[in-house]
Design a protein around this motif. Structure first.
Motif, PDB file in Angstrom:
ATOM      1  N   GLU A 123       4.655  -1.464  -9.717  1.00  0.00           N
ATOM      2  CA  GLU A 123       4.200  -0.532  -8.434  1.00  0.00           C
ATOM      3  C   GLU A 123       5.258   0.698  -8.051  1.00  0.00           C
ATOM      4  O   GLU A 123       6.809   0.175  -8.236  1.00  0.00           O
ATOM      5  CB  GLU A 123       4.260  -1.114  -7.743  1.00  0.00           C
ATOM      6  CG  GLU A 123       4.092  -0.682  -6.227  1.00  0.00           C
ATOM      7  CD  GLU A 123       3.404  -1.243  -4.986  1.00  0.00           C
ATOM      8  OE1 GLU A 123       3.902  -2.676  -4.947  1.00  0.00           O
ATOM      9  OE2 GLU A 123       4.259  -1.033  -3.560  1.00  0.00           O
TER      10      GLU A 123
ATOM     11  N   LEU B 127      -8.594  16.815  -0.498  1.00  0.00           N
ATOM     12  CA  LEU B 127      -9.953  17.575   0.664  1.00  0.00           C
ATOM     13  C   LEU B 127      -8.338  17.280   1.409  1.00  0.00           C
ATOM     14  O   LEU B 127      -7.338  15.957   1.811  1.00  0.00           O
ATOM     15  CB  LEU B 127     -10.618  16.535   1.238  1.00  0.00           C
ATOM     16  CG  LEU B 127     -11.698  17.799   2.466  1.00  0.00           C
ATOM     17  CD1 LEU B 127     -12.183  18.833   1.679  1.00  0.00           C
ATOM     18  CD2 LEU B 127     -12.088  16.693   3.383  1.00  0.00           C
TER      19      LEU B 127
ATOM     20  N   ALA C 249      -3.245   5.129 -11.292  1.00  0.00           N
ATOM     21  CA  ALA C 249      -3.958   5.966 -10.369  1.00  0.00           C
ATOM     22  C   ALA C 249      -2.991   5.704  -9.222  1.00  0.00           C
ATOM     23  O   ALA C 249      -2.052   5.176  -8.626  1.00  0.00           O
ATOM     24  CB  ALA C 249      -5.237   4.528  -9.600  1.00  0.00           C
TER      25      ALA C 249
ATOM     26  N   THR D 119      -2.283   7.054  -5.377  1.00  0.00           N
ATOM     27  CA  THR D 119      -2.539   7.881  -3.749  1.00  0.00           C
ATOM     28  C   THR D 119      -1.734   8.642  -3.562  1.00  0.00           C
ATOM     29  O   THR D 119      -0.467   7.830  -3.173  1.00  0.00           O
ATOM     30  CB  THR D 119      -3.350   6.308  -3.057  1.00  0.00           C
ATOM     31  OG1 THR D 119      -4.126   5.769  -4.022  1.00  0.00           O
ATOM     32  CG2 THR D 119      -3.856   6.804  -1.711  1.00  0.00           C
TER      33      THR D 119
ATOM     34  N   LEU E 256      -0.246   2.617  -8.114  1.00  0.00           N
ATOM     35  CA  LEU E 256      -0.278   1.326  -9.111  1.00  0.00           C
ATOM     36  C   LEU E 256      -0.726   1.348 -10.042  1.00  0.00           C
ATOM     37  O   LEU E 256      -1.915   1.461 -10.386  1.00  0.00           O
ATOM     38  CB  LEU E 256      -1.692   0.931  -7.969  1.00  0.00           C
ATOM     39  CG  LEU E 256      -0.751   0.836  -6.923  1.00  0.00           C
ATOM     40  CD1 LEU E 256      -1.721   0.425  -5.475  1.00  0.00           C
ATOM     41  CD2 LEU E 256       0.407   0.027  -5.835  1.00  0.00           C
TER      42      LEU E 256
ATOM     43  N   LYS F 150       6.076  -5.211 -11.776  1.00  0.00           N
ATOM     44  CA  LYS F 150       5.178  -6.399 -12.112  1.00  0.00           C
ATOM     45  C   LYS F 150       6.415  -7.880 -11.844  1.00  0.00           C
ATOM     46  O   LYS F 150       6.729  -7.197 -12.894  1.00  0.00           O
ATOM     47  CB  LYS F 150       3.913  -6.019 -12.059  1.00  0.00           C
ATOM     48  CG  LYS F 150       2.818  -5.071 -11.766  1.00  0.00           C
ATOM     49  CD  LYS F 150       1.611  -5.192 -12.127  1.00  0.00           C
ATOM     50  CE  LYS F 150       1.670  -4.021 -10.985  1.00  0.00           C
ATOM     51  NZ  LYS F 150       0.213  -3.756 -10.841  1.00  0.00           N
ATOM     52  N   ALA F 151       5.782  -8.858 -11.650  1.00  0.00           N
ATOM     53  CA  ALA F 151       5.753  -9.613 -11.492  1.00  0.00           C
ATOM     54  C   ALA F 151       5.894 -10.753 -12.618  1.00  0.00           C
ATOM     55  O   ALA F 151       7.079 -11.049 -12.972  1.00  0.00           O
ATOM     56  CB  ALA F 151       5.898 -10.986 -10.086  1.00  0.00           C
TER      57      ALA F 151
ATOM     58  N   GLN G 140       1.839   6.394  -3.917  1.00  0.00           N
ATOM     59  CA  GLN G 140       1.611   5.736  -3.869  1.00  0.00           C
ATOM     60  C   GLN G 140       1.372   4.976  -5.208  1.00  0.00           C
ATOM     61  O   GLN G 140       0.153   5.735  -5.745  1.00  0.00           O
ATOM     62  CB  GLN G 140       1.320   3.952  -3.214  1.00  0.00           C
ATOM     63  CG  GLN G 140       1.953   3.100  -3.474  1.00  0.00           C
ATOM     64  CD  GLN G 140       1.046   1.523  -2.710  1.00  0.00           C
ATOM     65  OE1 GLN G 140       0.415   2.058  -2.288  1.00  0.00           O
ATOM     66  NE2 GLN G 140       2.125   0.197  -2.216  1.00  0.00           N
TER      67      GLN G 140
ATOM     68  N   ILE H  60      -6.781  19.341   5.435  1.00  0.00           N
ATOM     69  CA  ILE H  60      -6.797  20.498   6.634  1.00  0.00           C
ATOM     70  C   ILE H  60      -6.118  21.204   7.182  1.00  0.00           C
ATOM     71  O   ILE H  60      -5.210  20.721   6.887  1.00  0.00           O
ATOM     72  CB  ILE H  60      -7.209  19.040   7.674  1.00  0.00           C
ATOM     73  CG1 ILE H  60      -8.518  17.720   6.810  1.00  0.00           C
ATOM     74  CG2 ILE H  60      -8.094  19.723   9.342  1.00  0.00           C
ATOM     75  CD1 ILE H  60      -8.276  16.291   8.129  1.00  0.00           C
TER      76      ILE H  60
ATOM     77  N   MET I 164      -6.273  11.917  -4.409  1.00  0.00           N
ATOM     78  CA  MET I 164      -6.002  10.569  -5.864  1.00  0.00           C
ATOM     79  C   MET I 164      -5.838  11.477  -6.938  1.00  0.00           C
ATOM     80  O   MET I 164      -6.816  12.206  -6.985  1.00  0.00           O
ATOM     81  CB  MET I 164      -7.331   9.774  -5.031  1.00  0.00           C
ATOM     82  CG  MET I 164      -6.834   8.380  -4.355  1.00  0.00           C
ATOM     83  SD  MET I 164      -8.177   8.346  -3.092  1.00  0.00           S
ATOM     84  CE  MET I 164      -7.357   7.725  -1.707  1.00  0.00           C
TER      85      MET I 164
END
Lengths: 214, 132
Positions: B38, B128, B9, B11, B33, B72-73, B31, B130, B2
């Motif tokens: 978006e 993070l 922001a 993600t 936002l 946005k709408a 993504q 892995i 993030m």
């Protein structure tokens, strides 16, 4: 001379006596002093073996700020990083109701029916802060984990997709080696401006779920 | 992972494959936002890690991708825009154990628009990762 005689007879006597005492004491050590009446019963408790992945479904209630409370259902996939930390990805679906303005003003619609559909996804990090045991009557023992969880994602509601933070806690009870039951509370935060000025909406979710380890 | 993409922001998630000790290929899905739109983004990039044996090791990355912007709408012209995007960045991998590490990065994106000037965006992310 007297000393020598004393030593000749007393030494073997002492040794012999010592040996007898030693042998006697050793023979008595095998049996315990008090025999217990109770035989220990082996208890098997469910433990997570080598399964790191967990997939589950949950159902509960979501309170959507300004838009009533609604039935919520969803699913989640968890990956256990270690005994303490885990990653969780979840999705949930609910439906918003009417605002108080729509109820009181009469024939007014703030959102269309399709805009009332509420869906979210999130990616969270959880921490098993209190691993423990729970006992159901005297016959059942379950391993449990109380965890704290927080993360971020997105919520699709009222015609827009909004960045959402969430934080909460939950309680996991391991029923068997591969099945667990969860109950938890989560708060979702996002900024919404459908009812005028932009504000932070805090939606509370209470849910219970079942998950399988694999 | 993030972070922020030009103030909004983001993600993002990725999968990577290490081809050699220093070089890896990654595929990202993000993504973003924001208050005005978006955005969905898909990127493929190469990562070079000059010192992979260090506990805190830096890396460089170069990649290309595609970006879909969905305003946005409430805005006047709600039409979707999609463009190609290229990026360069650098970051840090801090190993917690031999399988998990914290990854932080900064990337500079160039959006190749059909207009005379291209758009630029800066993104930073932390997360993070892995090893499987």
């Amino acid at each position: 001379m007297e000393n020598r005689t004393k030593h000749l007879f007393l030494k073997p006597l002492c040794l012999g006596a010592g040996l007898c005492v030693a042998v006697g004491a050793h023979a008595q050590d095998d049996r315990p002093l008090i025999e217990p009446d109770v035989t220990p019963v082996p208890v098997t408790e469910a433990l997570i073996d080598t399964e790191n992945f967990e997939v589950g479904a949950f159902v509960g209630v979501l309170n959507i700020e300004d838009f009533e409370s609604s039935l919520l259902f969803g699913g989640k996939l968890t990956y256990h990083l270690s005994e303490s930390f885990f990653f969780e990805a979840g999705v949930g679906f609910a439906e918003g109701g009417e605002t108080s303005f729509e109820k009181l003003a009469g024939n007014v619609e703030v959102l269309t029916d399709s805009e009332r559909d509420y869906s979210y996804y999130n990616i969270n990090l959880g921490y098993n802060v209190l691993p423990g045991e729970a006992f159901l009557s005297e016959n059942y023992a379950f391993n449990t984990n109380f965890y704290l969880i927080a993360g971020a994602g997105a919520t699709d509601f009222a015609g827009d997709t909004r960045f959402t933070l969430n934080a909460g806690a939950g309680y996991q009870v391991l029923l068997t080696d591969s099945v667990a039951v969860h109950i938890g509370v989560r708060q979702h935060y996002y900024r919404i401006d459908v009812l005028g000025a932009e504000k932070t909406s805090m939606n509370t979710e209470v849910s219970t779920g079942l998950s399988v380890f694999f | 992972m993030m972070g922020e993409f030009d103030g909004a922001a983001v993600t993002a998630g990725y999968g990577g494959f290490w081809m050699t000790r220093n070089l890896s290929a990654e595929l990202w899905a993000s993504q973003i936002l924001g208050s005005a739109s978006e955005i969905r983004m898909v990127n493929a990039n190469l990562v070079h890690q000059p010192f992979p044996h260090w506990r805190v090791s830096p890396f460089f990355t170069l990649g290309v991708g595609h970006i879909w912007v969905d305003p946005k709408a409430t805005l006047a012209q709600p039409e979707e825009r999609d463009n190609s995007i290229g990026h360069a960045g650098l970051g840090i991998r801090a190993y917690i154990t031999d399988r998990y590490f914290i990854r932080a990065e900064v990337k500079d994106y160039k959006v190749f628009t059909t207009r005379t000037t291209n758009e630029e965006a800066t993104e930073w992310k932390i997360g993070l990762s892995i090893f499987f």
